[in-house]
Structures are given as structure tokens and as C-alpha cells.
Design a protein around this motif. Structure first.
Motif, PDB file in Angstrom:
ATOM      1  N   THR A  26       0.924  -1.245   0.104  1.00 55.37           N
ATOM      2  CA  THR A  26       0.037   0.107   0.097  1.00 55.37           C
ATOM      3  C   THR A  26       0.841   1.185   0.097  1.00 55.37           C
ATOM      4  O   THR A  26       0.657   2.275  -0.880  1.00 55.37           O
ATOM      5  CB  THR A  26      -1.016   0.194   1.243  1.00 55.37           C
ATOM      6  N   LEU A  27       1.964   1.205   0.729  1.00 51.80           N
ATOM      7  CA  LEU A  27       2.901   2.434   0.856  1.00 51.80           C
ATOM      8  C   LEU A  27       3.449   2.530  -0.448  1.00 51.80           C
ATOM      9  O   LEU A  27       3.835   3.925  -0.911  1.00 51.80           O
ATOM     10  CB  LEU A  27       3.808   2.338   1.945  1.00 51.80           C
ATOM     11  N   ALA A  28       3.837   1.422  -1.089  1.00 55.83           N
ATOM     12  CA  ALA A  28       4.757   1.555  -2.343  1.00 55.83           C
ATOM     13  C   ALA A  28       3.784   2.131  -3.496  1.00 55.83           C
ATOM     14  O   ALA A  28       4.263   3.123  -4.221  1.00 55.83           O
ATOM     15  CB  ALA A  28       5.060   0.225  -2.805  1.00 55.83           C
ATOM     16  N   SER A  70      11.672   5.934  -4.625  1.00 55.63           N
ATOM     17  CA  SER A  70      11.904   5.490  -3.087  1.00 55.63           C
ATOM     18  C   SER A  70      12.333   4.163  -2.943  1.00 55.63           C
ATOM     19  O   SER A  70      11.846   2.930  -3.659  1.00 55.63           O
ATOM     20  CB  SER A  70      10.739   5.807  -2.129  1.00 55.63           C
ATOM     21  N   GLU A  71      13.320   3.925  -1.957  1.00 54.60           N
ATOM     22  CA  GLU A  71      13.954   2.680  -1.652  1.00 54.60           C
ATOM     23  C   GLU A  71      13.355   2.093  -0.445  1.00 54.60           C
ATOM     24  O   GLU A  71      13.373   2.930   0.616  1.00 54.60           O
ATOM     25  CB  GLU A  71      15.606   2.667  -1.815  1.00 54.60           C
ATOM     26  N   LEU A  72      12.530   0.813  -0.612  1.00 51.96           N
ATOM     27  CA  LEU A  72      12.190   0.250   0.469  1.00 51.96           C
ATOM     28  C   LEU A  72      12.621  -0.819   0.992  1.00 51.96           C
ATOM     29  O   LEU A  72      12.853  -1.901   0.376  1.00 51.96           O
ATOM     30  CB  LEU A  72      10.413   0.022  -0.003  1.00 51.96           C
ATOM     31  N   GLY A  97      13.365  -3.241  -2.147  1.00 46.58           N
ATOM     32  CA  GLY A  97      12.874  -3.176  -3.541  1.00 46.58           C
ATOM     33  C   GLY A  97      12.618  -1.602  -3.548  1.00 46.58           C
ATOM     34  O   GLY A  97      13.184  -0.636  -2.990  1.00 46.58           O
ATOM     35  N   ILE A  98      12.133  -1.210  -4.778  1.00 43.43           N
ATOM     36  CA  ILE A  98      11.876   0.171  -5.277  1.00 43.43           C
ATOM     37  C   ILE A  98      10.316   0.293  -5.237  1.00 43.43           C
ATOM     38  O   ILE A  98       9.735  -0.533  -5.752  1.00 43.43           O
ATOM     39  CB  ILE A  98      12.349   0.541  -6.676  1.00 43.43           C
ATOM     40  N   ALA A  99       9.763   1.391  -4.836  1.00 40.71           N
ATOM     41  CA  ALA A  99       8.476   1.749  -4.851  1.00 40.71           C
ATOM     42  C   ALA A  99       7.750   1.498  -5.793  1.00 40.71           C
ATOM     43  O   ALA A  99       6.534   0.962  -6.146  1.00 40.71           O
ATOM     44  CB  ALA A  99       8.265   3.089  -3.976  1.00 40.71           C
ATOM     45  N   ARG A 100       8.461   2.008  -6.993  1.00 39.50           N
ATOM     46  CA  ARG A 100       7.593   1.653  -8.386  1.00 39.50           C
ATOM     47  C   ARG A 100       7.610   0.236  -8.720  1.00 39.50           C
ATOM     48  O   ARG A 100       6.511  -0.002  -9.519  1.00 39.50           O
ATOM     49  CB  ARG A 100       8.594   2.419  -9.442  1.00 39.50           C
ATOM     50  N   ASP A 101       8.293  -0.493  -8.361  1.00 40.57           N
ATOM     51  CA  ASP A 101       8.188  -1.795  -8.700  1.00 40.57           C
ATOM     52  C   ASP A 101       7.326  -2.618  -7.761  1.00 40.57           C
ATOM     53  O   ASP A 101       6.369  -3.350  -8.450  1.00 40.57           O
ATOM     54  CB  ASP A 101       9.394  -2.646  -8.648  1.00 40.57           C
ATOM     55  N   VAL A 140       8.899  -1.134   7.773  1.00 44.78           N
ATOM     56  CA  VAL A 140       9.502  -0.748   6.339  1.00 44.78           C
ATOM     57  C   VAL A 140      10.194   0.546   6.722  1.00 44.78           C
ATOM     58  O   VAL A 140       9.901   1.475   7.066  1.00 44.78           O
ATOM     59  CB  VAL A 140       8.358  -0.310   5.406  1.00 44.78           C
ATOM     60  N   ALA A 141      11.562   0.339   6.144  1.00 43.72           N
ATOM     61  CA  ALA A 141      12.510   1.245   6.170  1.00 43.72           C
ATOM     62  C   ALA A 141      12.359   1.913   4.730  1.00 43.72           C
ATOM     63  O   ALA A 141      12.684   1.253   3.846  1.00 43.72           O
ATOM     64  CB  ALA A 141      13.807   0.632   6.252  1.00 43.72           C
ATOM     65  N   VAL A 142      12.140   3.327   4.769  1.00 48.45           N
ATOM     66  CA  VAL A 142      12.077   4.038   3.388  1.00 48.45           C
ATOM     67  C   VAL A 142      13.075   5.203   3.456  1.00 48.45           C
ATOM     68  O   VAL A 142      13.441   5.750   4.372  1.00 48.45           O
ATOM     69  CB  VAL A 142      10.442   4.789   3.694  1.00 48.45           C
TER      70      VAL A 142
END
Length: 393
Positions: free
Chosen positions: A151-153, A164-166, A182-186, A201-203
Motif C-alpha cells: 500500500t505504501l509503495a 523511493s527505496e523500501l 525493493g523500489i516503490a515503483r516496482d 518498512v525502512a524507507v
């Protein structure tokens, strides 16, 4: 006495001797099913799950204990978005003793190599997911469940933060600890599969475009109805945000004042009142993009009736509507602050009447923007704005 013992995913093995001794002498232990399952045979079999809903039951639950000690198990550090803080608020620090474990935030920062003071902590356990959207920096986000990372991604991707890097960290400190990057876009398209409910989640927010106050006008979606940047700066100065205060933004337009207010100090939030449906949709889009706590409602004065009591009210539109300013003033508590911006002659007349009756301060602002005049540069004036501010006696 209420003794709150923090426990991690490693269970009894990770507890200090002091925490183990407390649980060994406990007559009754309260906690969630997951936390109670971490206890071993050295702890009383009288283990009671929290009632649902929990908060309304706490005064009765612990009031009935009389003078006997009652023990509680909680995740990690019970004072970091945990039940320890709730119990202290309800019963006072003299009745509550907390034995903390290492928090999930500290463990997550250790895994990421981040310093704790430089990392924001955001809890989505009860808050709306969009409140974890940021324009830069880094944060440890406490998840509500296994769906939170995806959801955050999606929200980050939709708000222009797709780079953004998650990092999802599950079961921190326990034998089942797992890390996925991962990457938010993916992840917006297909989030990590089978994420356990116990995760953070570390963002690292990308791109990093942090700016504190008086944001450029183009940062907001709007149709021209917004308090422009120079006037927004002096309006926020007049409103004087203080930590934890609630603002009413009446005639909100694009929501720029409500959003700037909510970003200005810890715990600040706003209610935005806007009559036009399309503008309400724009406000919601801006609120999501900035990750702020703004409740968007219909037009004033009708929508004021059931809104929570404000500490401060700003009226930026609809001033000439019959009864609007009176309704706002009536709902403002003693000591509350009211700021009104007027542009038209008719709205200035309303301000003049209220100023003569209630006092306060009136100011007039006029600013000019440089622009092309043929091959030269000239000054183009913006509409002057009359501002009235008052503290209710």
C-alpha cells in the motif's frame, strides 16, 4: 502497580534478568495473543488477551485489580507507540513501571546502518497509510499488517516518489527474521509476496526535495484558488502553529494553508472546509502527496456542526456568506486564535465590522511580481489582502 514488560520476537531468550524475574512472580499477565504465546512455562498460566475494543476497557480492567500488581507484555519498547504510553496517560507514571526491550525501530536502524536521531518514526498501526508519504529523508514505518508495504509503495509511486527505496524487515530479532529490498515503483505493481503482519518498512524517500515552509505555488494542485506563497508565509506567521493543535481551514480552496499548517509542528492537523466538490478532490490529492493529517469536509457553515473543536481558525474564502464568520467565532474556544484574509471590498466590510466589535489586529499586505514589459522588466501588483487576527476572550 502495573508492570509493563517489553518482549521481542526472540521471546523469553531475549529478556533481561529483571524482566524474567518480574514475569516469574506475576499472578496475571495481559497481552495480545502473539505476545502471550512467546512466554514459557516459568510464567503464570493466567494469561489474558486484551479485550476488544481495548482502550475503553482499560480503566475497568486495571481498576478492579485494587492494590495488586498486574503484569503486561508488549512488543519491544512499550513507550514507543505502544501500550506503555497509553497506560501512563490513563493511570499516571506513579502506577506504571516499564521494563523496555530493544525497540523494532532501533533494530531496523541497526540493520540499515542508519542513526536513530536522523530517522523519522511513523506509525501506521492506526493512522491512514498516506501519512507515511514524504518528500525526502528516511523513516522507519511501523506497519499495520502484511499489506502495508505494498500500500505504501503504491502511494509513493502515485505521489511522484516511485524511486523511493523500501526495505521490509519481518520478525526483527527473532529466528524467523527476514529482509527484502525493493523500489516503490516496482512494488506498486506487485508488492513482496507473503509479508507477515509483524513487519516494519525502512524507507529512503526519493527524490529528496524537502522544504520546510512557504512552499512554491506549483507544489500544489490548484485552479488558481490558493493562498499564494508570499501571503501564505505571513498567514502562517499570524496563525502561529503550536505542537498538537488543530486548525480549521474554512474556504480551503487547494488546501495549501491546511497542508502547510499540518507540516509546521509535531502533531498538528487540520480540517479543511470546501464547498466545491472538484476542489475537495484536489485538496485530497494534495493531502495524500504531502502525507499530512487533514480531514476534508463540505462547505461552511453547514459542515462545522460536527467537526472537532479547533484551537485556531483560518477563514480564506466565503467570508460574505451569511452567518459564516459568526458560526466560526461561536465554535472557537476561549483563548483560540482566528485569522481572516479578505480580498474584496465586501469581505473587507465584514472584517471592519468584526474588528470594531472584537478588536484584535488588522494589517494590509501588497506584493509585486517582476515581469516583462516589452524588452524591460516592470512590477505587476497582486491584489491587496486585508488580514484580521484576534484571540477570543
Amino acid at each position: 502497580m502495573i508492570i509493563v514488560v517489553g518482549i521481542g520476537a526472540d521471546g523469553m531468550a531475549g529478556l533481561s534478568q529483571a524482566s524474567r524475574d518480574e514475569l516469574a512472580r506475576a499472578g496475571v499477565v495481559y497481552g495480545s495473543p502473539r505476545q502471550l504465546e512467546l512466554l514459557d512455562d516459568s510464567v503464570t498460566p493466567d494469561r489474558r488477551e486484551w479485550p476488544s475494543p481495548m482502550l475503553p476497557a482499560l480503566p475497568t480492567l486495571f481498576g478492579a485489580a485494587g492494590g495488586a500488581d498486574v503484569h503486561v507484555v508488549a512488543s519491544g519498547d512499550p513507550l514507543l507507540h505502544g501500550v506503555g504510553a497509553t497506560l501512563i496517560r490513563l493511570f499516571g507514571a506513579q502506577r506504571v513501571r516499564v521494563l523496555p526491550h530493544v525497540s523494532s525501530v532501533t533494530l531496523a536502524c541497526a540493520r540499515m546502518g542508519w542513526t536513530v536521531p536522523d530517522t523519522e518514526v511513523i506509525s501506521l498501526v492506526t493512522a491512514a497509510p498516506h501519512t507515511a508519504v514524504r518528500r525526502g529523508g528516511r523513516a522507519i514505518v511501523l506497519s499495520r499488517d502484511g499489506q502495508t508495504p505494498a500500500t505504501l509503495a503504491r502511494l509513493l509511486n502515485e505521489s511522484g516518489r516511485g524511486d523511493s527505496e523500501l526495505t521490509v524487515l519481518e520478525q526483527l530479532g527473532g529466528p524467523g527474521e527476514r529482509r527484502r529490498d525493493g523500489i516503490a515503483r516496482d512494488w506498486a505493481k506487485a508488492g513482496p509476496a507473503e509479508v507477515g503482519d509483524l513487519n516494519v518498512v525502512a524507507v529512503a524517500y526519493r527524490p529528496d526535495e524537502r522544504r520546510a515552509h512557504a512552499l512554491p505555488d506549483e507544489e500544489f494542485a490548484h485552479d488558481g484558488q490558493l493562498t499564494k506563497q508570499p501571503l501564505r508565509a505571513v498567514t502562517l506567521a499570524a496563525l502561529g502553529p503550536r505542537p498538537g493543535e488543530l486548525l480549521w481551514d474554512v474556504g480551503s480552496g487547494s488546501g495549501s494553508i491546511a497542508i502547510e499548517w499540518s507540516r509546521s509542528a509535531p502533531g498538528c492537523a487540520a480540517v479543511a472546509f470546501e464547498r466545491d466538490e472538484q476542489r475537495r478532490e484536489r485538496i485530497l490529492a494534495n493531502v495524500t502527496a504531502f502525507g499530512v493529517r487533514v480531514d476534508v469536509r463540505g462547505g461552511a457553515p453547514e459542515a462545522l456542526a460536527d467537526a472537532p473543536e479547533p484551537a485556531v481558525i483560518f477563514v480564506g474564502g466565503g467570508l460574505t456568506q451569511p452567518g459564516l464568520l459568526q458560526a466560526c467565532f461561536d465554535r472557537l474556544p476561549a483563548g483560540g486564535r482566528l485569522v481572516v484574509n479578505a480580498v474584496t471590498l465586501e469581505s473587507e466590510a465584514v472584517v471592519a465590522q468584526w474588528y470594531s466589535k472584537e478588536g484584535g489586529e488588522v494589517r494590509r499586505y501588497q506584493h509585486y511580481q517582476g515581469g516583462a514589459v516589452g524588452g524591460f522588466t516592470g512590477w505587476r501588483p497582486a491584489l491587496p489582502v486585508t488580514q484580521w487576527s484576534v484571540v477570543k476572550g
